[in-house]
Design a protein around this motif. Structure first.
Motif, PDB file in Angstrom:
ATOM      1  N   VAL A   1       0.850  -1.328   0.029  1.00  0.00           N
ATOM      2  CA  VAL A   1       0.133  -0.053  -0.178  1.00  0.00           C
ATOM      3  C   VAL A   1       0.944   1.163   0.007  1.00  0.00           C
ATOM      4  O   VAL A   1       0.631   2.198  -0.668  1.00  0.00           O
ATOM      5  CB  VAL A   1      -0.942  -0.098   1.435  1.00  0.00           C
ATOM      6  CG1 VAL A   1      -1.592   1.312   1.281  1.00  0.00           C
ATOM      7  CG2 VAL A   1      -2.089  -1.112   1.052  1.00  0.00           C
ATOM      8  N   GLN A   2       1.971   1.402   0.603  1.00  0.00           N
ATOM      9  CA  GLN A   2       2.724   2.321   0.796  1.00  0.00           C
ATOM     10  C   GLN A   2       3.510   2.658  -0.616  1.00  0.00           C
ATOM     11  O   GLN A   2       3.746   3.684  -0.784  1.00  0.00           O
ATOM     12  CB  GLN A   2       3.821   2.243   2.047  1.00  0.00           C
ATOM     13  CG  GLN A   2       3.299   2.297   3.314  1.00  0.00           C
ATOM     14  CD  GLN A   2       2.633   3.722   3.807  1.00  0.00           C
ATOM     15  OE1 GLN A   2       3.088   4.785   3.166  1.00  0.00           O
ATOM     16  NE2 GLN A   2       1.667   3.641   4.790  1.00  0.00           N
ATOM     17  N   ARG A   3       3.984   1.632  -1.022  1.00  0.00           N
ATOM     18  CA  ARG A   3       4.554   1.863  -2.375  1.00  0.00           C
ATOM     19  C   ARG A   3       3.578   2.343  -3.559  1.00  0.00           C
ATOM     20  O   ARG A   3       4.071   3.157  -4.047  1.00  0.00           O
ATOM     21  CB  ARG A   3       5.147   0.468  -2.629  1.00  0.00           C
ATOM     22  CG  ARG A   3       5.961   0.195  -4.042  1.00  0.00           C
ATOM     23  CD  ARG A   3       6.237  -0.949  -4.615  1.00  0.00           C
ATOM     24  NE  ARG A   3       7.460  -1.572  -3.579  1.00  0.00           N
ATOM     25  CZ  ARG A   3       7.147  -2.379  -2.724  1.00  0.00           C
ATOM     26  NH1 ARG A   3       6.279  -3.271  -2.803  1.00  0.00           N
ATOM     27  NH2 ARG A   3       8.275  -3.152  -2.108  1.00  0.00           N
ATOM     28  N   HIS A   4       2.479   1.967  -3.324  1.00  0.00           N
ATOM     29  CA  HIS A   4       1.549   2.389  -4.357  1.00  0.00           C
ATOM     30  C   HIS A   4       1.200   3.821  -4.097  1.00  0.00           C
ATOM     31  O   HIS A   4       1.243   4.837  -4.831  1.00  0.00           O
ATOM     32  CB  HIS A   4       0.215   1.428  -4.346  1.00  0.00           C
ATOM     33  CG  HIS A   4      -0.720   2.135  -5.172  1.00  0.00           C
ATOM     34  ND1 HIS A   4      -0.630   2.249  -6.504  1.00  0.00           N
ATOM     35  CD2 HIS A   4      -2.088   2.479  -4.857  1.00  0.00           C
ATOM     36  CE1 HIS A   4      -1.859   2.647  -7.229  1.00  0.00           C
ATOM     37  NE2 HIS A   4      -2.787   3.092  -6.049  1.00  0.00           N
TER      38      HIS A   4
ATOM     39  N   ARG B   1      -7.157  -2.900  -6.709  1.00  0.00           N
ATOM     40  CA  ARG B   1      -8.026  -4.155  -6.920  1.00  0.00           C
ATOM     41  C   ARG B   1      -6.918  -5.481  -6.813  1.00  0.00           C
ATOM     42  O   ARG B   1      -7.599  -6.378  -6.136  1.00  0.00           O
ATOM     43  CB  ARG B   1      -8.540  -4.135  -8.207  1.00  0.00           C
ATOM     44  CG  ARG B   1      -9.616  -2.990  -8.636  1.00  0.00           C
ATOM     45  CD  ARG B   1     -10.304  -3.131  -9.870  1.00  0.00           C
ATOM     46  NE  ARG B   1     -11.324  -2.099  -9.994  1.00  0.00           N
ATOM     47  CZ  ARG B   1     -11.006  -0.993 -10.762  1.00  0.00           C
ATOM     48  NH1 ARG B   1      -9.845  -0.920 -11.154  1.00  0.00           N
ATOM     49  NH2 ARG B   1     -11.845  -0.133 -10.700  1.00  0.00           N
ATOM     50  N   GLU B   2      -5.836  -5.342  -7.200  1.00  0.00           N
ATOM     51  CA  GLU B   2      -4.916  -6.560  -7.307  1.00  0.00           C
ATOM     52  C   GLU B   2      -4.508  -6.644  -5.634  1.00  0.00           C
ATOM     53  O   GLU B   2      -4.459  -7.950  -5.436  1.00  0.00           O
ATOM     54  CB  GLU B   2      -3.691  -6.328  -7.820  1.00  0.00           C
ATOM     55  CG  GLU B   2      -3.880  -6.290  -9.294  1.00  0.00           C
ATOM     56  CD  GLU B   2      -2.648  -6.056 -10.457  1.00  0.00           C
ATOM     57  OE1 GLU B   2      -1.626  -5.604  -9.771  1.00  0.00           O
ATOM     58  OE2 GLU B   2      -2.712  -5.784 -11.652  1.00  0.00           O
ATOM     59  N   MET B   3      -4.250  -5.768  -4.912  1.00  0.00           N
ATOM     60  CA  MET B   3      -3.908  -5.839  -3.557  1.00  0.00           C
ATOM     61  C   MET B   3      -4.993  -6.348  -2.579  1.00  0.00           C
ATOM     62  O   MET B   3      -4.921  -7.145  -1.887  1.00  0.00           O
ATOM     63  CB  MET B   3      -3.437  -4.509  -3.049  1.00  0.00           C
ATOM     64  CG  MET B   3      -2.061  -3.953  -3.357  1.00  0.00           C
ATOM     65  SD  MET B   3      -1.505  -2.751  -2.564  1.00  0.00           S
ATOM     66  CE  MET B   3      -2.370  -1.453  -3.399  1.00  0.00           C
TER      67      MET B   3
ATOM     68  N   SER C   1     -13.977  -7.034  -3.170  1.00  0.00           N
ATOM     69  CA  SER C   1     -13.312  -6.212  -4.239  1.00  0.00           C
ATOM     70  C   SER C   1     -13.378  -4.731  -3.706  1.00  0.00           C
ATOM     71  O   SER C   1     -14.291  -4.572  -2.744  1.00  0.00           O
ATOM     72  CB  SER C   1     -14.055  -6.442  -5.524  1.00  0.00           C
ATOM     73  OG  SER C   1     -15.405  -6.073  -5.590  1.00  0.00           O
ATOM     74  N   PRO C   2     -13.152  -3.804  -4.437  1.00  0.00           N
ATOM     75  CA  PRO C   2     -13.403  -2.381  -3.776  1.00  0.00           C
ATOM     76  C   PRO C   2     -14.710  -1.852  -3.706  1.00  0.00           C
ATOM     77  O   PRO C   2     -15.020  -1.030  -3.169  1.00  0.00           O
ATOM     78  CB  PRO C   2     -12.495  -1.560  -5.017  1.00  0.00           C
ATOM     79  CG  PRO C   2     -11.347  -2.432  -5.276  1.00  0.00           C
ATOM     80  CD  PRO C   2     -11.978  -3.607  -5.359  1.00  0.00           C
TER      81      PRO C   2
END
Length: 224
Positions: free
Chosen positions: A20-23, A198-200, A213-214
């Motif tokens: 999450v932080q990387r994104h 979505r992938e996370m 899903s989101p």
């Protein structure tokens, strides 16, 4: 839940936070005061979540759980700033911090009022607002007890924290992290930035309250 499974959850949650932080660090909010203010509120929510994880890892459970309230409230404020806050409130919450601006900002809306405004606003995303309302109804009283040193933390200090309770706390916090990652991506105004979220959500479904899903419901569990 055994201690071993809790440690596994903590390890996976740490990986989730890293992704999450990387994104989020790759994102920039759209150049608009409203978007920038909401983005900052989302960053604050993620900071509280990471601090919760670090405190749990150190065995400081009461303090960890206390931080889940500002984590959630910062997310709600971010969604409110984006969709329902007046231009006047966006301006107030975007000003440099002084004694005068702090006084004006402290007169602002609480969580319940922000949710009411979101529910009444035609442009606010109804599914997300419903998730936030549901989360509040399930967890709010216990979160307040921990934040204010009430019965919940006093009792647990004497009886101890079962692994399943800590598991539920971490999963609930992770659900808020997932929604915050979604908010930050939306604030970039780049549709492709939702793809990693979505992938996370799929890859880290094991650390969330339910597989979702989101756009699916995120059901919190009681914190007690």
């Amino acid at each position: 839940m055994t201690d071993e499974k809790l440690h596994r959850l903590l390890d996976r949650t740490a990986q989730f936070h890293t992704e999450v932080q990387r994104h989020v660090q790759s994102l920039l909010p759209a150049p608009d005061e409203r978007f920038v203010a909401a983005f900052q509120s989302g960053l604050l929510s993620l900071e509280h979540a990471l601090s919760t994880l670090m405190l749990v890892d150190q065995g400081l459970f009461s303090s960890a759980i206390a931080l889940t309230r500002p984590q959630f409230e910062s997310l709600v404020r971010g969604v409110w700033l984006l969709h329902a806050a007046s231009d006047n409130w966006v301006a107030k919450l975007s000003e440099p911090l002084t004694m005068e601006t702090a006084k004006r900002a402290n007169e602002g809306l609480g969580l319940a009022d922000m949710l009411k405004e979101l529910e009444a606003h035609p442009d606010a995303p109804a599914p997300i607002v419903a998730q936030l309302r549901e989360y509040k109804e399930v967890t709010w009283k216990a979160m307040n007890s921990y934040a204010h040193g009430g019965l919940h933390p006093l009792s647990r200090t004497m009886t101890g924290y079962p692994p399943q309770l800590i598991c539920d706390v971490i999963r609930n916090s992770n659900a808020v992290v997932a929604l915050t990652a979604q908010l930050q991506s939306i604030l970039s105004r780049v549709a492709e930035n939702m793809l990693p979220v979505r992938e996370m959500h799929e890859h880290f479904a094991d650390v969330l309250p339910i597989i979702h899903s989101p756009t699916a419901s995120t059901r919190g569990k009681h914190v007690g």
